[in-house]
Design a protein around this motif. Structure first.
Motif, PDB file in Angstrom:
ATOM      1  N   LEU A  32      38.952  76.610  51.721  1.00 13.93           N
ATOM      2  CA  LEU A  32      39.687  77.863  51.631  1.00 13.93           C
ATOM      3  C   LEU A  32      41.064  77.636  52.219  1.00 13.93           C
ATOM      4  CD1 LEU A  32      39.939  80.923  51.145  1.00 13.93           C
ATOM      5  CD2 LEU A  32      38.889  81.257  53.399  1.00 13.93           C
ATOM      6  N   VAL A  33      42.098  77.905  51.431  1.00 14.28           N
ATOM      7  CA  VAL A  33      43.478  77.768  51.893  1.00 14.28           C
ATOM      8  C   VAL A  33      44.022  79.163  52.123  1.00 14.28           C
ATOM      9  CG1 VAL A  33      45.792  76.902  51.362  1.00 14.28           C
ATOM     10  CG2 VAL A  33      43.776  75.641  50.577  1.00 14.28           C
ATOM     11  N   LEU A  34      44.504  79.427  53.338  1.00 13.43           N
ATOM     12  CA  LEU A  34      45.038  80.729  53.719  1.00 13.43           C
ATOM     13  C   LEU A  34      46.534  80.627  53.980  1.00 13.43           C
ATOM     14  CD1 LEU A  34      42.292  81.699  56.316  1.00 13.43           C
ATOM     15  CD2 LEU A  34      42.447  82.462  53.944  1.00 13.43           C
ATOM     16  N   SER A  35      47.277  81.656  53.568  1.00 15.58           N
ATOM     17  CA  SER A  35      48.711  81.715  53.826  1.00 15.58           C
ATOM     18  C   SER A  35      49.231  83.070  53.362  1.00 15.58           C
ATOM     19  CB  SER A  35      49.445  80.588  53.095  1.00 15.58           C
ATOM     20  OG  SER A  35      50.792  80.516  53.520  1.00 15.58           O
ATOM     21  N   GLN A  36      50.539  83.199  53.330  1.00 17.01           N
ATOM     22  CA  GLN A  36      51.162  84.398  52.785  1.00 17.01           C
ATOM     23  C   GLN A  36      51.266  84.258  51.271  1.00 17.01           C
ATOM     24  OE1 GLN A  36      54.874  84.509  54.933  1.00 17.01           O
ATOM     25  NE2 GLN A  36      53.990  85.809  56.512  1.00 17.01           N
ATOM     26  N   TRP A  37      51.384  85.384  50.597  1.00 19.65           N
ATOM     27  CA  TRP A  37      51.435  85.415  49.134  1.00 19.65           C
ATOM     28  C   TRP A  37      52.503  84.473  48.578  1.00 19.65           C
ATOM     29  CZ3 TRP A  37      48.841  86.911  44.980  1.00 19.65           C
ATOM     30  CH2 TRP A  37      49.524  86.997  43.771  1.00 19.65           C
ATOM     31  N   PHE A  50      43.743  85.625  46.229  1.00 22.63           N
ATOM     32  CA  PHE A  50      43.127  86.907  46.549  1.00 22.63           C
ATOM     33  C   PHE A  50      43.506  87.336  47.969  1.00 22.63           C
ATOM     34  CE2 PHE A  50      40.222  83.507  47.574  1.00 22.63           C
ATOM     35  CZ  PHE A  50      39.768  83.831  48.846  1.00 22.63           C
ATOM     36  N   LEU A  51      43.448  88.639  48.211  1.00 20.04           N
ATOM     37  CA  LEU A  51      43.781  89.210  49.515  1.00 20.04           C
ATOM     38  C   LEU A  51      42.626  88.984  50.482  1.00 20.04           C
ATOM     39  CD1 LEU A  51      45.743  90.935  51.234  1.00 20.04           C
ATOM     40  CD2 LEU A  51      44.516  92.949  50.385  1.00 20.04           C
ATOM     41  N   VAL A  52      42.937  88.455  51.661  1.00 20.37           N
ATOM     42  CA  VAL A  52      41.929  88.208  52.687  1.00 20.37           C
ATOM     43  C   VAL A  52      42.012  89.271  53.776  1.00 20.37           C
ATOM     44  CG1 VAL A  52      41.158  86.584  54.474  1.00 20.37           C
ATOM     45  CG2 VAL A  52      41.894  85.733  52.234  1.00 20.37           C
ATOM     46  N   ASN A  53      43.229  89.559  54.226  1.00 22.41           N
ATOM     47  CA  ASN A  53      43.418  90.524  55.306  1.00 22.41           C
ATOM     48  C   ASN A  53      44.674  91.335  55.020  1.00 22.41           C
ATOM     49  OD1 ASN A  53      44.442  91.672  57.785  1.00 22.41           O
ATOM     50  ND2 ASN A  53      42.878  90.478  58.850  1.00 22.41           N
ATOM     51  N   ASN A  54      44.492  92.602  54.732  1.00 16.03           N
ATOM     52  CA  ASN A  54      45.613  93.475  54.376  1.00 16.03           C
ATOM     53  C   ASN A  54      46.560  93.705  55.548  1.00 16.03           C
ATOM     54  OD1 ASN A  54      47.031  95.043  52.519  1.00 16.03           O
ATOM     55  ND2 ASN A  54      46.033  96.913  53.215  1.00 16.03           N
ATOM     56  N   ASN A  55      46.022  93.878  56.752  1.00 13.24           N
ATOM     57  CA  ASN A  55      46.863  94.157  57.930  1.00 13.24           C
ATOM     58  C   ASN A  55      47.820  93.012  58.245  1.00 13.24           C
ATOM     59  OD1 ASN A  55      45.640  96.639  58.276  1.00 13.24           O
ATOM     60  ND2 ASN A  55      44.115  95.848  59.706  1.00 13.24           N
ATOM     61  N   ASP A  56      47.350  91.779  58.095  1.00 18.66           N
ATOM     62  CA  ASP A  56      48.178  90.611  58.403  1.00 18.66           C
ATOM     63  C   ASP A  56      48.818  90.000  57.163  1.00 18.66           C
ATOM     64  OD1 ASP A  56      47.552  90.815  61.112  1.00 18.66           O
ATOM     65  OD2 ASP A  56      45.752  89.576  60.876  1.00 18.66           O
ATOM     66  N   ALA A  57      48.584  90.596  55.998  1.00 17.14           N
ATOM     67  CA  ALA A  57      49.104  90.089  54.719  1.00 17.14           C
ATOM     68  C   ALA A  57      48.726  88.628  54.507  1.00 17.14           C
ATOM     69  CB  ALA A  57      50.612  90.285  54.629  1.00 17.14           C
TER      70      ALA A  57
END
Length: 100
Positions: A32-37, A50-57
């Motif tokens: 799983l790779v996480l980052s900003q859009w 896909f969106l993982v955390n709306n509060n932290d974008a």
């Protein structure tokens, strides 16, 4: 009974953004790779993100290990020589316990 899950995490900081790559023992080939859009959009098709955390974008994309290797390789190839000082790789191992 407690189950132990070993997660391996790698953080990449570069001019394209900050990326966190997470691997779980439950499926060693899937990452799983996480980052900003905007950062993820530079490397992957928008339809896969896909969106993982709306509060932290925070957004994510699932990849096989080989595909992740190719993406990181492409990222490194596209770093301008003046930006090498901004490239930072970190690798952490952490363990979490879940009660089952």
């Amino acid at each position: 009974m407690d189950k132990l899950f070993n997660n391996i995490e790698m953080n990449i900081h570069c001019t394209f953004g900050m990326f966190k790559i997470i691997q779980s023992v439950s499926n060693e080939d899937e990452l799983l790779v996480l980052s900003q859009w905007e950062s993820l959009k530079k490397l992957f098709e928008a339809s896969r993100i896909f969106l993982v955390n709306n509060n932290d974008a925070v957004f994510g994309v699932y990849l096989a290990k080989q595909e992740c290797l190719e993406a990181v390789n492409e990222m490194i190839k596209n770093i301008d020589y003046r930006d090498w000082d901004h490239l930072k790789l970190e690798k952490d191992h952490f363990y979490t316990k879940n009660k089952a």
